[in-house]
Scaffold this active site. Structure first.
Site, PDB file in Angstrom:
ATOM      1  N   GLY A 155      -9.596  -3.085   2.260  1.00 13.41           N
ATOM      2  CA  GLY A 155      -9.358  -2.844   1.532  1.00 13.41           C
ATOM      3  C   GLY A 155      -9.747  -3.276   0.132  1.00 13.41           C
ATOM      4  CG  ASP A 156      -8.247  -4.151  -3.013  1.00  9.68           C
ATOM      5  OD1 ASP A 156      -7.879  -3.067  -3.824  1.00  9.68           O
ATOM      6  OD2 ASP A 156      -7.611  -4.735  -2.065  1.00  9.68           O
ATOM      7  CE  LYS A 188     -11.675   1.957  -0.781  1.00 11.85           C
ATOM      8  NZ  LYS A 188     -11.449   0.394  -0.805  1.00 11.85           N
ATOM      9  N   GLY A 234      -6.236   2.128  -6.002  1.00  6.08           N
ATOM     10  CA  GLY A 234      -6.537   1.822  -7.372  1.00  6.08           C
ATOM     11  C   GLY A 234      -7.653   1.442  -7.730  1.00  6.08           C
ATOM     12  CG  HIS A 235     -10.502   3.887  -5.855  1.00  6.77           C
ATOM     13  ND1 HIS A 235     -10.848   4.985  -5.183  1.00  6.77           N
ATOM     14  CD2 HIS A 235     -10.191   2.594  -4.869  1.00  6.77           C
ATOM     15  CE1 HIS A 235     -10.428   5.008  -3.268  1.00  6.77           C
ATOM     16  NE2 HIS A 235     -10.003   3.836  -3.644  1.00  6.77           N
ATOM     17  CD  GLN A 289      -5.471   2.767   1.144  1.00  2.00           C
ATOM     18  OE1 GLN A 289      -5.463   3.589   1.417  1.00  2.00           O
ATOM     19  NE2 GLN A 289      -4.983   3.052  -0.133  1.00  2.00           N
ATOM     20  CG  ASP A 298     -20.797 -10.491  -9.263  1.00  2.00           C
ATOM     21  OD1 ASP A 298     -20.699  -9.635  -8.500  1.00  2.00           O
ATOM     22  OD2 ASP A 298     -19.909 -10.943 -10.362  1.00  2.00           O
TER      23      ASP A 298
HETATM   24  P1  IMP Z   1       1.065   0.865   1.992  1.00  2.00           P
HETATM   25  O1  IMP Z   1      -0.143   1.699   1.693  1.00  2.00           O
HETATM   26  O2  IMP Z   1       1.604   1.159   0.383  1.00  2.00           O
HETATM   27  O3  IMP Z   1       2.385   1.823   2.312  1.00  2.00           O
HETATM   28  O4  IMP Z   1       1.135  -0.357   2.074  1.00  2.00           O
HETATM   29  C1  IMP Z   1       0.554  -1.171   3.191  1.00  2.00           C
HETATM   30  C2  IMP Z   1      -0.550  -1.937   3.524  1.00  2.00           C
HETATM   31  O5  IMP Z   1      -1.260  -2.115   2.631  1.00  2.00           O
HETATM   32  C3  IMP Z   1      -0.039  -2.937   2.742  1.00  2.00           C
HETATM   33  O6  IMP Z   1      -0.433  -4.283   2.845  1.00  2.00           O
HETATM   34  C4  IMP Z   1      -0.363  -2.960   0.892  1.00  2.00           C
HETATM   35  O7  IMP Z   1      -0.816  -4.175  -0.029  1.00  2.00           O
HETATM   36  C5  IMP Z   1      -1.488  -2.642   1.955  1.00  2.00           C
HETATM   37  N1  IMP Z   1      -2.676  -1.835   0.759  1.00  2.00           N
HETATM   38  C6  IMP Z   1      -2.054  -0.133   0.093  1.00  2.00           C
HETATM   39  N2  IMP Z   1      -3.425   0.371  -0.477  1.00  2.00           N
HETATM   40  C7  IMP Z   1      -4.202  -0.592  -0.382  1.00  2.00           C
HETATM   41  C8  IMP Z   1      -5.518  -0.734  -1.443  1.00  2.00           C
HETATM   42  O8  IMP Z   1      -5.645   0.297  -2.487  1.00  2.00           O
HETATM   43  N3  IMP Z   1      -5.733  -2.220  -1.460  1.00  2.00           N
HETATM   44  C9  IMP Z   1      -5.734  -2.857  -0.934  1.00  2.00           C
HETATM   45  N4  IMP Z   1      -4.575  -3.090   0.416  1.00  2.00           N
HETATM   46  C10 IMP Z   1      -3.344  -1.868   0.111  1.00  2.00           C
END
Ligand code: IMP
Length: 422
Positions: free
Chosen positions: A12-13, A16, A40-41, A223, A332
């Site tokens: 994730g992150d 996207k 969080g986009h 994600q 960058d």
């Molecule tokens: P949950 O989705 O809140 O149940 O979290 C489960 C795992 O996924 C945790 O390690 C979160 O930090 C990770 N996670 C959930 N959503 C994101 C995202 O949008 N970006 C990065 N990590 C995420």
């Protein structure tokens, strides 16, 4: 483009939102297919920063229809906030946002249970505490409340009473927490109905009709591959399928509808929350990546763990998702590193392995190669040939290792900081 899927290839992150914003120029309809307000986009449009957790960021483009698909778990309060904020900023939403009647709703007891389970667990996952896991669990248990259910006020009242009996018993008896008040839940559902009633439809058939009418559809994942509940680093994963299967399940489209699958891939790797991360750098370089890359969660504000590019992770992600191309982001951020490390394979107990072992990832040791870095600030480069030669070599090296064409190189958050490969 008929149907393009945009998928995160790491934890994730990967950037996207910026790339979805880019590909939205060639789309009529943008669909979010899984996850919820854990995502969080962040998009920068006309100099203003927006962070979306639920509404597809395509909403910032005039005339586009945005869809919250059946695979999403939807927090009604969050959705109402985003609709209100967009309205304040002058974006019309009401006639451009559709919500699947089959999307499950995240209610206060899901969030309370998410928090209570994490707090009491000896092996924390580090969830975002947005109620994601408990809501998907209810979906599987067939005790969930779906968006379409709010249309039947009377039936809903009775169902909430039954569900709350069970949830409050868990909260009070198992975790020693306060019970959730039924009026609070009903008020949320009433506000959601008032705001969203006209948007709630059968999005599956809407999307099939749209494809028949030659509309171009973009499926937006949240994600990333390694957080996938089936293919990721279980149990340190999210509770949905960010991968290609999730895109089909979460929209009702089928594999023949998909034309392109673009993997959004960061030039280094980050992870938020607990779980194995073989290429994590806990020293100065990791800290420098975090600071240069602004690597702090857009949902929780938590500092992201940072490390080096992982070829095995990407090869597997490319294979499982059927990637047809890669958008390579945040190049960058690597400016100024004398040497850039790349993990090209793994070893377990001295033996080389050539795959990404999901649940056993904590046992692997990465094998690194080092490439020469560059000093120049590259954020104003608009053509591949404008990049310093070591930056070009890095991109070409990664492309060769993964075996999938890199079609975009992103060098900053703004829309204009995008190099389209010829
Ligand atoms: P949950 O989705 O809140 O149940 O979290 C489960 C795992 O996924 C945790 O390690 C979160 O930090 C990770 N996670 C959930 N959503 C994101 C995202 O949008 N970006 C990065 N990590 C995420």
């Amino acid at each position: 483009m008929g149907c393009l899927v945009v998928i995160g290839t790491q934890w994730g992150d990967e950037g996207k939102a910026k790339m979805i914003d880019f590909y939205t120029r060639d789309a009529d309809i943008i669909v979010r297919y899984q996850g919820g307000a854990n995502a969080g986009h962040t998009v920068v449009a006309n100099g203003k920063k927006f962070i979306f957790h639920l509404v597809p960021s395509g909403i910032l483009h005039e005339g586009r229809i945005c869809v919250v698909g059946n695979g999403v778990v939807l927090d009604p309060l969050q959705l109402i906030d985003e609709i209100n904020l967009l309205g304040k900023e002058g974006y019309s939403v009401l006639d451009r946002l559709l919500i699947s009647d089959a999307a499950h709703l995240i209610l206060p007891y899901h969030k309370a249970l998410d928090g209570a389970m994490e707090e009491s667990s000896a092996k924390k996952i580090g969830t975002t505490q947005r109620g994601i896991g408990p809501c998907y669990a209810d979906k599987c248990l067939r005790t969930g409340i779906r968006a379409g259910d709010v249309l039947d006020r009377n039936g809903l009242d009775e169902r909430i009473s039954r569900v709350l009996e069970m949830k409050n018993m868990q909260l009070e008896k198992l975790y020693g927490k306060k019970p959730v008040d039924k009026n609070e839940v009903m008020d949320i559902l009433d506000s959601f109905r008032a705001k969203a009633e006209k948007m709630i439809v059968n999005t599956q058939s809407y999307l099939h009709r749209a494809l028949k009418n030659k509309k171009r559809i973009l499926l937006e994942g949240a994600q990333g591959y390694a957080l996938d509940i089936d293919h990721g680093t279980y149990p340190f994963v999210t509770s949905s399928n960010p991968t290609i299967g999730g895109a089909l399940m979460g929209t009702g489209l089928n594999s023949f509808d998909i034309d392109k699958v673009v993997g959004i891939t960061k030039a280094y790797v980050t992870r938020v929350g607990e779980g194995p991360f073989p290429t994590e750098d806990v020293g100065d370089d990791g800290e420098r990546l975090r600071v240069n890359g602004g690597e702090f969660g857009s949902t929780t504000g938590r500092p992201r763990r940072c490390g080096w590019f992982d070829v095995e992770l990407l090869k597997q992600s490319a294979m499982m998702n059927g990637l047809t191309g890669i958008a390579f982001t945040k190049l960058d951020v690597l400016s100024g590193f004398k040497k850039i490390k790349v993990a090209v394979s793994y070893e377990i107990k001295g033996k080389k392995i050539d795959y990404f072992p999901g649940a056993y990832l904590h046992e692997v040791k990465p094998v690194y190669e080092e490439l020469d870095g560059w000093d120049e600030n590259i954020s104003d480069c608009r053509e591949f040939r404008d990049l310093p030669s070591n930056a070009r070599d890095y991109v070409s090296y990664i492309e060769k290792q993964i075996g999938v064409p890199i079609e975009i190189v992103s060098t900053g958050a703004g829309r204009e900081k995008t190099i389209v490969m010829k």
